[in-house]
Scaffold this motif. Structure first.
Motif, mmCIF file in Angstrom:
data_model
loop_
_atom_site.group_PDB
_atom_site.id
_atom_site.type_symbol
_atom_site.label_atom_id
_atom_site.label_comp_id
_atom_site.label_asym_id
_atom_site.label_seq_id
_atom_site.Cartn_x
_atom_site.Cartn_y
_atom_site.Cartn_z
ATOM 1 N N TYR A 1 47.325 54.598 44.911
ATOM 2 C CA TYR A 1 48.553 55.298 45.448
ATOM 3 C C TYR A 1 48.163 56.532 45.988
ATOM 4 C CZ TYR A 1 52.922 58.096 45.811
ATOM 5 O OH TYR A 1 53.932 58.706 46.215
ATOM 6 N N TRP A 2 47.355 57.286 45.290
ATOM 7 C CA TRP A 2 46.917 58.591 45.387
ATOM 8 C C TRP A 2 46.174 58.841 46.745
ATOM 9 C CZ3 TRP A 2 50.261 60.339 42.231
ATOM 10 C CH2 TRP A 2 50.278 60.048 40.926
ATOM 11 N N ASP A 3 45.396 57.900 46.950
ATOM 12 C CA ASP A 3 44.502 57.739 48.065
ATOM 13 C C ASP A 3 45.664 57.664 49.394
ATOM 14 O OD1 ASP A 3 42.244 57.718 46.672
ATOM 15 O OD2 ASP A 3 41.652 55.833 47.185
ATOM 16 N N ALA A 4 46.747 56.841 49.083
ATOM 17 C CA ALA A 4 47.337 56.606 50.449
ATOM 18 C C ALA A 4 48.162 58.024 50.468
ATOM 19 C CB ALA A 4 48.460 55.532 50.007
ATOM 20 N N THR A 5 48.282 58.920 49.869
ATOM 21 C CA THR A 5 49.196 59.919 49.850
ATOM 22 C C THR A 5 48.305 61.338 50.544
ATOM 23 O OG1 THR A 5 48.349 60.995 47.729
ATOM 24 C CG2 THR A 5 50.445 59.675 48.116
ATOM 25 N N THR B 1 45.817 63.140 53.247
ATOM 26 C CA THR B 1 45.674 63.174 54.628
ATOM 27 C C THR B 1 44.107 63.065 54.935
ATOM 28 O OG1 THR B 1 45.615 65.577 54.436
ATOM 29 C CG2 THR B 1 47.899 64.671 55.060
ATOM 30 N N GLU C 1 51.751 68.450 44.072
ATOM 31 C CA GLU C 1 53.024 67.852 43.692
ATOM 32 C C GLU C 1 53.448 68.060 42.251
ATOM 33 O OE1 GLU C 1 52.585 63.723 45.337
ATOM 34 O OE2 GLU C 1 52.415 64.441 47.150
ATOM 35 N N ASN D 1 49.855 64.976 41.405
ATOM 36 C CA ASN D 1 49.069 63.932 42.248
ATOM 37 C C ASN D 1 47.561 64.387 42.106
ATOM 38 O OD1 ASN D 1 47.725 62.973 44.279
ATOM 39 N ND2 ASN D 1 49.420 62.587 45.665
ATOM 40 N N LYS E 1 45.174 64.699 44.989
ATOM 41 C CA LYS E 1 45.324 66.221 45.912
ATOM 42 C C LYS E 1 44.797 67.223 44.996
ATOM 43 C CE LYS E 1 49.338 64.722 48.871
ATOM 44 N NZ LYS E 1 50.766 65.090 49.287
ATOM 45 N N ASP F 1 58.620 60.527 44.988
ATOM 46 C CA ASP F 1 59.009 59.647 45.834
ATOM 47 C C ASP F 1 59.899 58.512 45.186
ATOM 48 O OD1 ASP F 1 56.990 58.178 45.144
ATOM 49 O OD2 ASP F 1 56.223 57.971 47.106
ATOM 50 N N ARG G 1 59.040 56.254 43.118
ATOM 51 C CA ARG G 1 58.309 55.047 42.702
ATOM 52 C C ARG G 1 58.077 55.078 41.309
ATOM 53 N NH1 ARG G 1 55.308 52.606 47.345
ATOM 54 N NH2 ARG G 1 55.298 54.063 48.832
ATOM 55 N N TYR H 1 50.805 49.132 44.817
ATOM 56 C CA TYR H 1 49.358 49.621 44.512
ATOM 57 C C TYR H 1 49.140 49.170 43.044
ATOM 58 C CZ TYR H 1 50.530 52.636 48.385
ATOM 59 O OH TYR H 1 51.136 52.990 49.666
#
Length: 451
Positions: A22-26, A28, A135, A200, A203, A314, A316, A357
């Motif tokens: 999930y972290w990879d998906a957040t 940029t 975050e 996170n 990040k 968010d 989850r 994920y």
């Protein structure tokens, strides 16, 4: 050049396989750190761009005016630093307080808790004053009793934390937990540790890399270390596929993704174990209310094979646990089903919240169940830090700062307890140490059922 001696199959270390977290998906999209291109000479070489290595690089550059060179087989944060659950709290050792007192004394236990509090404060400072947008969530973490017997032990644990850590931990009944928004099946009480917070981790790792580079460190991704040797003149050479690094001083910061011959002193002194994490789709307001879990604080239970969980910004749910003794496509598929069963048993009202994920990574243990920060064997100007036992967000960052001071010849005034200076002993029959994990998991599972 040597062949790296890993204790898991090649799948666990393949940097070309997407982590799928999930972290990879957040994150940029950002330019990758380039691979080393040619030979280099440096004052300090750092192997590993996780929290330990990046923190060491940042503090060497920012606090000591050094220009360290960092290499990683993948990109910064690819290993445990980018895969963990984002729990920045007390941790670093799996050895219990009573055992620490027997081996090292009460004063050292107090020093270790001081180190843990300072480690959390360091991460908090990096995410505020340092400008890392990770975050960060509300202060505090919950320890939740998984049985009535475990609940009866909570007041003693809280009293011990007050005595040795200097923190007050309110003990909650199951009914009081529900009022705090902590309703899950099988909880018999808990206590609130007032320090620690969720973040996170992807990040955070990316932010550490950025700060280190801005301070003067050079970072090369896609550059695996293939061998490291001490030379007769006291320098160190690190061989990579794309060049040789010659360094006056060396920091090895590979932790659970180490190799038994990088350097040879590491053989058998660390034990990576597999941890799995799932993250659901975002919950609706109706689902959070139906389950009664609304707290944003990080939480874990009292099992030996612990479960850890948190409600993300968010909405989850993140849920993690130990279990497999290997990382293969088959074991990952098996664990995906098992972790889902554990999640639904604890949060039955969320059974329809699909898994969005699922990923795994390696947590690093030592035989003595304590972290290590210090010299690599007899090498006079080479150091390492590893063995955070699932508590690496804070402790690895702190260890990196400690190692930076040692490498610069200016040790900082922060606590370095004796338990962190004791060189880890090797596991018996080190080449077979992973094969004992299934039996250990079985024994721990039985103890959890009986507790």
């Amino acid at each position: 050049m040597k062949t790296l001696r890993r204790i898991y199959n090649a799948h666990a270390y393949d940097t070309e396989i997407p982590v799928g977290s999930y972290w990879d998906a957040t994150l940029t999209a950002a330019p990758a750190y380039p691979a080393l291109d040619g030979d280099r000479r440096t004052g300090v070489a750092i192997i590993g761009a996780g929290y330990t290595g990046l923190s060491a690089a940042l503090h060497l550059a920012r606090d000591h005016g050094e220009a360290p060179l960092v290499i990683d087989a993948a990109q910064p944060g690819w290993g445990a630093s980018g895969r963990n659950a984002g729990f920045c709290g007390f941790g670093g050792a799996k050895l219990g307080d009573s055992a620490i007192i027997r081996r090292f004394g009460e004063d050292d236990l107090r020093a270790f808790y001081s180190a843990q509090k300072e480690a959390i404060a360091l991460v908090r400072d990096l995410t505020t004053a340092g400008g890392i947008a990770a975050e960060a969530q509300e202060d505090g973490e919950y320890c939740l009793a998984h049985s009535a017997r475990a609940a009866r032990a909570l007041p003693d644990i809280a009293a011990r934390l007050s005595r040795y850590a200097g923190v007050d931990c309110p003990v909650l009944s199951a009914a009081e937990m529900r009022q705090e928004g902590l309703h899950g099946d099988g909880f018999h009480g808990g206590f609130l540790l007032p320090v620690g917070f969720g973040l996170n981790p992807g990040k955070y790792a990316a932010g550490l890399a950025r700060l280190a580079q801005q301070a003067g460190a050079t970072i090369h991704g896609g550059t695996p270390a293939l061998s490291v040797q001490e030379q007769p003149d006291g320098t160190y050479t690190v061989e990579t596929p794309s060049g040789r690094i010659t360094a006056d001083r060396l920091v090895v910061a590979s932790n659970g993704y180490s190799s038994d011959n990088l350097p040879d002193w590491l053989r058998g002194r660390y034990l990576p174990v597999v941890s799995h994490i799932m993250v659901t789709r975002p919950l609706t307001e109706a689902e959070t209310q139906a389950q009664g879990w609304t707290s944003r604080r990080i939480a874990y239970d009292t099992r030996n094979l612990l479960h850890y969980f948190r409600l993300l910004p968010d909405n989850r749910v993140l849920f993690g646990m130990r279990g497999t003794s290997n990382i293969t496509p088959g074991s990952t598929h098996q664990m995906r089903r098992r972790i889902r069963r554990g999640f639904e048993a604890m949060f039955p009202a969320l059974a329809q919240a699909e898994t969005a994920y699922h990923w795994s990574g390696l947590v690093c243990l030592t035989r003595g169940l304590t972290p290590y920060a210090g010299q690599i064997g007899g090498w006079r100007r080479a150091w390492t830090g590893f063995g955070y036992h699932g508590g690496g967000v804070a402790m690895a960052t702190y260890t990196g700062r400690l190692l930076a001071g040692i490498a610069a010849g200016k040790p900082c005034s922060s606590p370095l307890p004796q338990l962190m200076q004791a060189q880890p002993a090797a596991f018996p029959f080190p080449g077979f140490r992973r094969r004992g994990l299934p039996l250990a998991y079985t024994c721990y599972g039985i103890r959890d059922l009986l507790a």
